[in-house]
Scaffold this motif. Structure first.
Motif, PDB file in Angstrom:
ATOM      1  N   ILE A  41      -4.664  -4.810  -3.803  1.00  0.00           N
ATOM      2  CA  ILE A  41      -5.323  -3.301  -3.918  1.00  0.00           C
ATOM      3  C   ILE A  41      -6.274  -3.025  -5.665  1.00  0.00           C
ATOM      4  O   ILE A  41      -7.171  -1.895  -4.861  1.00  0.00           O
ATOM      5  N   LEU A  66      -9.881  -0.504  -5.429  1.00  0.00           N
ATOM      6  CA  LEU A  66      -9.466   0.783  -5.763  1.00  0.00           C
ATOM      7  C   LEU A  66     -10.953   0.929  -6.267  1.00  0.00           C
ATOM      8  O   LEU A  66     -11.402   0.420  -6.847  1.00  0.00           O
ATOM      9  N   ASN A  87       2.143   6.963  -6.724  1.00  0.00           N
ATOM     10  CA  ASN A  87       0.429   6.910  -7.081  1.00  0.00           C
ATOM     11  C   ASN A  87       1.073   9.319  -7.611  1.00  0.00           C
ATOM     12  O   ASN A  87       0.577   9.281  -8.962  1.00  0.00           O
ATOM     13  N   TYR A  99       2.871   1.691  -3.231  1.00  0.00           N
ATOM     14  CA  TYR A  99       1.167   1.923  -4.352  1.00  0.00           C
ATOM     15  C   TYR A  99       1.243   3.758  -3.668  1.00  0.00           C
ATOM     16  O   TYR A  99       1.098   4.106  -5.267  1.00  0.00           O
ATOM     17  N   GLY A 100       1.267   3.626  -2.625  1.00  0.00           N
ATOM     18  CA  GLY A 100       1.310   5.312  -2.664  1.00  0.00           C
ATOM     19  C   GLY A 100       2.591   6.455  -3.176  1.00  0.00           C
ATOM     20  O   GLY A 100       1.970   7.296  -3.981  1.00  0.00           O
ATOM     21  N   VAL A 102       0.844  -1.437   0.497  1.00  0.00           N
ATOM     22  CA  VAL A 102      -0.201  -0.171  -0.116  1.00  0.00           C
ATOM     23  C   VAL A 102       0.982   1.124   0.069  1.00  0.00           C
ATOM     24  O   VAL A 102       0.305   2.085  -0.863  1.00  0.00           O
ATOM     25  N   LEU A 103       1.742   1.196   0.599  1.00  0.00           N
ATOM     26  CA  LEU A 103       3.072   2.704   0.802  1.00  0.00           C
ATOM     27  C   LEU A 103       3.778   2.229  -0.412  1.00  0.00           C
ATOM     28  O   LEU A 103       3.786   4.019  -0.762  1.00  0.00           O
TER      29      LEU A 103
END
Lengths: 258, 442
Positions: free
Chosen positions: B438, B442, B409, B405-406, B402-403
């Motif tokens: 993830i 979304l 982004n 991915y962030g 998740v981190l």
């Protein structure tokens, strides 16, 4: 629900162990609200962090039982899935990850752990919208990155939003009242009071009596230099407000000497 | 190195231009032959050269052949499937297999008036007009571009007449198939005044394709033109890839470049923009996601040659395994380019102890009254953020994804077209542990 026995915790201070908690004993029953008060550097936040499973603390003695399990043997995510929630004193900003994705990932991780079906986008959205309304949060904050560019009050409200969405068994609120104006404080308190139930326990870590005017605790503890030096009912908090922490500390020292 | 050069001569590499499209046109043949001579004289760059300090291309020199193949093979079913999927979307599609245009897999119907889109090989074979300047040595930003001038087999030529706005994107899919092929794509984009288009270059290869791709894309923007160019590098794990993307901008034009690098064993992108006219905008974005022993090098250069231009550059990298990333971004503000506004940032996340990144933002300023900033960071995943996610019941592996991915982004979010953004987001998530989870959320 939570039984802490003789808990000693140290942190690494340039290679030397520095003891922060020095024999904490605490028993929180289901449905109770406990307030832990104390001056700066008394170890309040350390206790909250250790209960949530933050790395970097060494437990040198004692035990913590939560719902009959050895809490200290569990990873942070296991603790969360078993119903422990920490509202952070300083909520972390996570750039690039929307609040919606964050909440949905957390909620579904826990549902999966409990063998429940994951919530679809529609159900999730209606749940979160309803909870946002309850804590007085702007819906636009859902599509913004987690806590990024949030005001101090918005960050704290975001913690309470997570609390109301994740519905833990044991909520630990670490100075959730600091930095809030009186209106925000009332909203946060309403959010927490809504959560009070016979199955749920709440531990409030705070500096000031102010929050306790809105969330009335069953038990108040005074933490000083890593020990609980006094426990009492809600009146203890008012007494502290009038006389300050030093009087309790002095009393305690006198008792120890005697 | 000389020994190897000898062995190519045994294979009569110098004769290759005689077999390629356009050989019947004297100027084409002459341009190709002199380009090959320039390449042969210089040979492959070594790490002693400043621009190649961190990137060792000797594995390309050790290849058994550098000659492009003649007849393209049948692409893999995976590649065909992607081509068919793309053909069903509202875009213009040109598919190239091992560097040769495959009209059967492409979709170029219903192009609006004012747009000419054709295969370079077709144009050269038909003896149609093509500016000789495109094969000029002055466009050879690296020695690989000389080799591309000599051996370019095919590619897209896009001509947008003034005022043409192409709403649907142009998707160029380059498929590498089979063992050990050398592929030389050449694309030319000419945008007339006020013209607008989005061009996607997607390179993909199979697991076993030990291909060497050497691509050049030239983009010329007239006044007020706007081109968004997006490169997706998804070559197979054994592939080597060297490419140049070069833009020339007239006044008030807007060039946006995205480079998403996910695949390949060794890759190097040279991306340049020359801001020739007043008040241009130039944006260069990039994201590299590397693992195992991947090596990826981005060299960018923005030349501010006219006043009041704005350039922005955002590059991010995530490096795992024993991978090695290089970012070298140069911004040159030439005399007279007053009121230049340039900003450049490169941020890197190292996920393993063996991963390495060399980042070098460079500013050279020879003008007055300019605003130029740059910054670079190399770091690890933040412990506080990880704990925050884990304290909400998200397991450590998913929390890390998740981190990451962030972190990506910030770059993916800069792509203008929503469909393209989603496609890239999915490509990135496919690379992350539990990324599919993830994707579902979304």
């Amino acid at each position: 629900m939570l039984t802490i026995k003789n808990l000693h915790v140290s942190i690494d201070d340039n290679g030397n162990g520095k003891e922060i908690l020095r024999g904490i004993n605490l028993n929180v029953k289901a449905g109770e609200v406990h307030a832990i008060m104390g001056p700066n550097a008394s170890g309040k936040s350390t206790l909250a962090q250790v209960l949530a499973g933050r790395e970097g603390y060494q437990v040198t003695a004692g035990s913590v039982r939560y719902l009959g399990q050895d809490l200290l043997a569990m990873t942070p995510e296991q603790r969360a899935c078993e119903g422990i929630f920490l509202a952070f004193q300083y909520p972390v900003e996570i750039p690039g990850v929307s609040n919606a994705l964050f909440l949905k990932t957390a909620l579904n991780a826990m549902r999966k752990q409990h063998g429940l079906p994951e919530l679809d986008a529609m159900d999730f959205l209606s749940l979160v919208r309803e909870r946002m309304k309850r804590v007085g949060m702007d819906e636009a904050l859902l599509s913004r990155a987690v806590n990024e560019g949030f005001s101090g009050g918005e960050k704290k409200r975001n913690e309470i939003l997570q609390l109301t969405v994740l519905e833990p068994r044991l909520a630990i609120l670490d100075e959730t009242d600091s930095g809030l104006d009186i209106d925000a404080l009332k909203l946060v308190a309403d959010g927490v009071n809504d959560m009070r139930s016979p199955e749920r326990s709440i531990v409030l870590v705070t500096h000031y009596q102010r929050l306790l005017d809105y969330i009335v605790p069953d038990v108040v503890h005074v933490l000083s230099q890593g020990c609980i030096v006094k426990s009492g009912d809600a009146n203890l908090a008012r007494e502290l407000e009038r006389h300050g922490y030093s009087r309790v500390e002095t009393e305690n020292t006198a008792k120890q000497v005697a | 190195m000389e020994v190897q050069l000898q062995s190519w001569q045994n294979m009569k590499l110098a004769q290759v231009p005689h077999m390629l499209a356009g050989h019947a046109m004297p100027w084409v043949l002459a341009a190709r032959r002199s380009a090959f001579e320039r390449f042969a004289a210089h040979c492959f760059p070594t790490r002693r050269e400043e621009e190649w300090k961190y990137t060792d291309v000797s594995i390309i020199g050790r290849r058994s052949s550098l000659a492009p193949d003649h007849i393209p093979p049948d692409p893999s079913s995976e590649a065909k499937l992607l081509a068919w999927t793309l053909a069903s979307e509202s875009l213009y599609l040109m598919v190239f297999v091992n560097g040769h245009y495959a009209p059967g897999l492409s979709m170029t119907d219903d192009l609006p008036a004012g747009v000419r889109m054709a295969s370079l090989a077709n144009i050269l074979e038909n003896g149609a007009d093509l500016p000789e300047s495109y094969f000029d040595p002055q466009h050879e930003h690296t020695i690989f571009a000389a080799l591309n001038n000599a051996f370019a087999t095919d590619g897209m030529v896009l001509d947008l007449s003034p005022g043409t706005v192409l709403k649907a994107p142009i998707y160029l899919l380059y498929i590498a198939s089979g063992h050990g092929v050398a592929i030389y794509p050449r694309n030319i984009v000419v945008a007339g005044e006020d013209a607008q288009a989005t061009v996607i270059e997607h390179y993909m290869g199979t697991l076993d394709a030990h291909n060497f791709t050497n691509a050049v894309t030239q983009i010329s923007l007239s006044a007020h033109a706007e081109i968004e160019h997006c490169k997706l590098l998804q070559e197979g794990p054994a592939a080597t890839h060297v490419a140049g993307i070069h833009a020339e901008q007239a006044s008030d034009s807007h060039f946006i470049s995205h480079s998403f690098a996910l695949g390949g064993r060794l890759a190097r992108n040279d991306i340049t923009a020359q801001l020739l006219g007043k008040s241009c905008h130039c944006t260069m974005n990039g994201l590299y996601l590397l693992n195992e022993r991947q090596h990826l090098d981005h060299h960018t250069r923005i030349d501010h040659l006219a006043p009041e231009c704005i350039s922005r550059e955002y590059y991010r990298g995530i490096l795992d395994g024993e991978s090695h990333g290089v970012f070298n971004g140069k911004v040159v503000v030439h005399p007279g380019a007053n009121k230049t506004d340039a900003h450049q940032a490169n941020h890197n996340l190292l996920l393993s102890r063996q991963a390495e990144v060399d980042t070098k933002p460079q500013l050279e300023i020879f003008a007055d009254d300019v605003k130029c900033t740059h910054g670079a960071t190399v770091g690890q995943l933040d412990d506080d953020s990880l704990f925050y996610l884990r304290s909400r019941g998200i397991d450590a592996e998913l929390a890390r994804s998740v981190l990451i991915y962030g972190f990506t982004n910030d770059i993916i979010g800069r792509v203008n077209m929503p469909e393209l953004r989603t496609r890239i987001e999915h490509l990135v998530l496919e690379r992350l542990p539990q990324g599919d989870q993830i994707k579902e959320l979304l």
